[in-house]
Design a protein around this motif. Structure first.
Motif, short mmCIF file in Angstrom:
data_model
loop_
_atom_site.label_atom_id
_atom_site.label_comp_id
_atom_site.label_asym_id
_atom_site.label_seq_id
_atom_site.Cartn_x
_atom_site.Cartn_y
_atom_site.Cartn_z
N GLN A 2 -51.15 17.33 -78.27
CA GLN A 2 -52.20 16.61 -78.75
C GLN A 2 -53.32 16.89 -79.93
N ARG A 3 -52.20 16.83 -81.43
CA ARG A 3 -52.90 16.16 -82.53
C ARG A 3 -53.00 14.42 -82.72
N LEU A 4 -51.86 14.22 -81.80
CA LEU A 4 -51.97 12.75 -81.79
C LEU A 4 -52.38 11.74 -80.62
N ALA A 5 -53.15 12.91 -79.68
CA ALA A 5 -53.39 12.33 -78.97
C ALA A 5 -55.06 12.74 -78.65
N GLY A 6 -55.27 13.73 -79.44
CA GLY A 6 -56.35 13.89 -79.79
C GLY A 6 -56.68 15.36 -78.91
N ARG A 7 -57.58 16.43 -78.71
CA ARG A 7 -57.84 17.65 -77.41
C ARG A 7 -59.43 17.76 -77.76
N TYR A 8 -59.21 17.91 -76.09
CA TYR A 8 -61.01 17.68 -75.74
C TYR A 8 -61.59 18.96 -76.63
N PRO A 9 -62.97 18.21 -77.34
CA PRO A 9 -63.70 19.43 -78.08
C PRO A 9 -64.43 20.49 -77.36
N PRO A 10 -63.89 21.83 -78.24
CA PRO A 10 -64.82 23.32 -77.93
C PRO A 10 -65.73 22.62 -76.83
N GLU A 11 -66.90 22.15 -77.77
CA GLU A 11 -68.79 21.81 -77.84
C GLU A 11 -68.92 20.65 -76.65
N ALA A 12 -67.94 20.49 -75.97
CA ALA A 12 -68.23 19.31 -74.50
C ALA A 12 -68.11 19.96 -73.11
N PRO A 13 -68.91 19.86 -72.83
CA PRO A 13 -69.51 20.11 -71.62
C PRO A 13 -68.02 19.93 -70.43
N ALA A 14 -67.76 21.01 -70.12
CA ALA A 14 -66.82 21.32 -68.71
C ALA A 14 -67.69 21.47 -67.15
N ILE A 15 -66.75 21.19 -66.55
CA ILE A 15 -67.43 21.08 -64.72
C ILE A 15 -67.07 23.03 -64.45
N LEU A 16 -66.39 23.22 -64.89
CA LEU A 16 -65.74 25.35 -64.73
C LEU A 16 -66.56 25.74 -65.88
N GLU A 17 -67.77 25.77 -66.29
CA GLU A 17 -68.28 26.31 -67.47
C GLU A 17 -68.54 27.36 -67.27
N GLY A 18 -68.02 28.54 -68.54
CA GLY A 18 -68.50 29.73 -67.77
C GLY A 18 -67.44 30.58 -66.68
N LEU A 19 -66.83 30.14 -66.39
CA LEU A 19 -65.41 30.59 -65.15
C LEU A 19 -64.49 31.30 -66.02
#
Length: 248
Positions: A202-219
């Motif tokens: 994850q450090r090498l390839a990058g992690r999806y930003p936590p503030e970015a939108p997600a399709i299943l937000e709120g579930l």
């Protein structure tokens, strides 16, 4: 003399513009009124909202699938024909040698063969739904003659062949493949995780930003604020626009 040439030019432009407008308008579908479609078991009501999205209300599931096929073909027949040819590796039949590399790649992938195999394995309910959908599409194909065909098909001189359930499965596989075109990046991430562990990968390839939108937000387990997903409104309340054709 110059004025005469200018006048003739204006008249020709006007006639050409009017003809083009009439030609384009003749291929557009009707939004209001009543259509009589053979093959329906009962009345079907279709409401088209302000965004042009049809909402279908039918008594029987078979009629609902049939009507979905009718409206897909009515609004997207050129796109459907194009995607079917892409999945089959048959673009070059209408576009020539330019698309041969695409056809070779898609034939190598074998989406058509996979779709035919999937059709043989499907259960009765899925086969019935796809069959009724295809019947709806073919009702439109049979009625779309001359100027009623989409402009792209008229310009290319293409008459779509009968739509089959396997065509729907092939197009579905094409869309799934297009949505999975990051497979090489996923393989790299898997190799990094196997070699260095998940945290280092994850450090090498990058992690999806936590503030970015997600399709299943709120579930649960999907992240995002709990208030992001609320109760869905009834479909009828999302269709305040003009009423579309009622298909009895």
């Amino acid at each position: 003399m110059l004025k005469r040439f200018v006048l003739v030019g204006v008249v020709l432009v006007g006639v050409g513009s009017g003809t083009a407008w009439w030609w384009a308008r003749s291929s557009l579908p009707t939004l209001d009124g009543e259509l009589r479609m053979p093959g329906l078991q009962g009345p079907v009501e279709v409401q088209i909202d302000d965004r042009g999205v049809p909402h279908i209300y039918a008594r029987e599931p078979e009629d609902a699938w049939f009507t979905v096929g009718v409206f897909h073909a009515r609004d997207r027949l050129w796109q459907m024909e194009l995607y079917r040819r892409v999945a089959d590796g048959r673009l070059s039949e209408i576009f020539g040698a330019t698309t041969l590399p695409i056809d070779k790649r898609l034939r190598t992938l074998g989406l058509r063969a996979a779709a035919e195999s999937e059709w043989q394995r499907l259960g009765a309910a899925a086969r019935a739904a796809l069959t009724r959908y295809a019947e709806g599409v073919n009702t439109v194909i049979a009625a779309d003659v001359g100027r009623r065909r989409p402009l792209e098909l008229q310009m290319l001189g293409v008459r779509p062949a009968t739509w089959t359930p396997a065509d729907s499965l092939a197009v579905g596989r094409l869309l799934a493949w297009r949505l999975a075109e990051n497979h090489q990046a996923e393989l790299v991430r898997a190799a990094l995780a196997a070699r260095f562990g998940t945290a280092e990968a994850q450090r090498l390839a990058g992690r999806y930003p936590p503030e970015a939108p997600a399709i299943l937000e709120g579930l649960p387990g999907a992240g995002g604020p709990p208030s992001a997903v609320g109760p869905a409104p009834p479909v009828r309340q999302t269709s305040p626009g003009r009423s579309g054709p009622e298909v009895p």
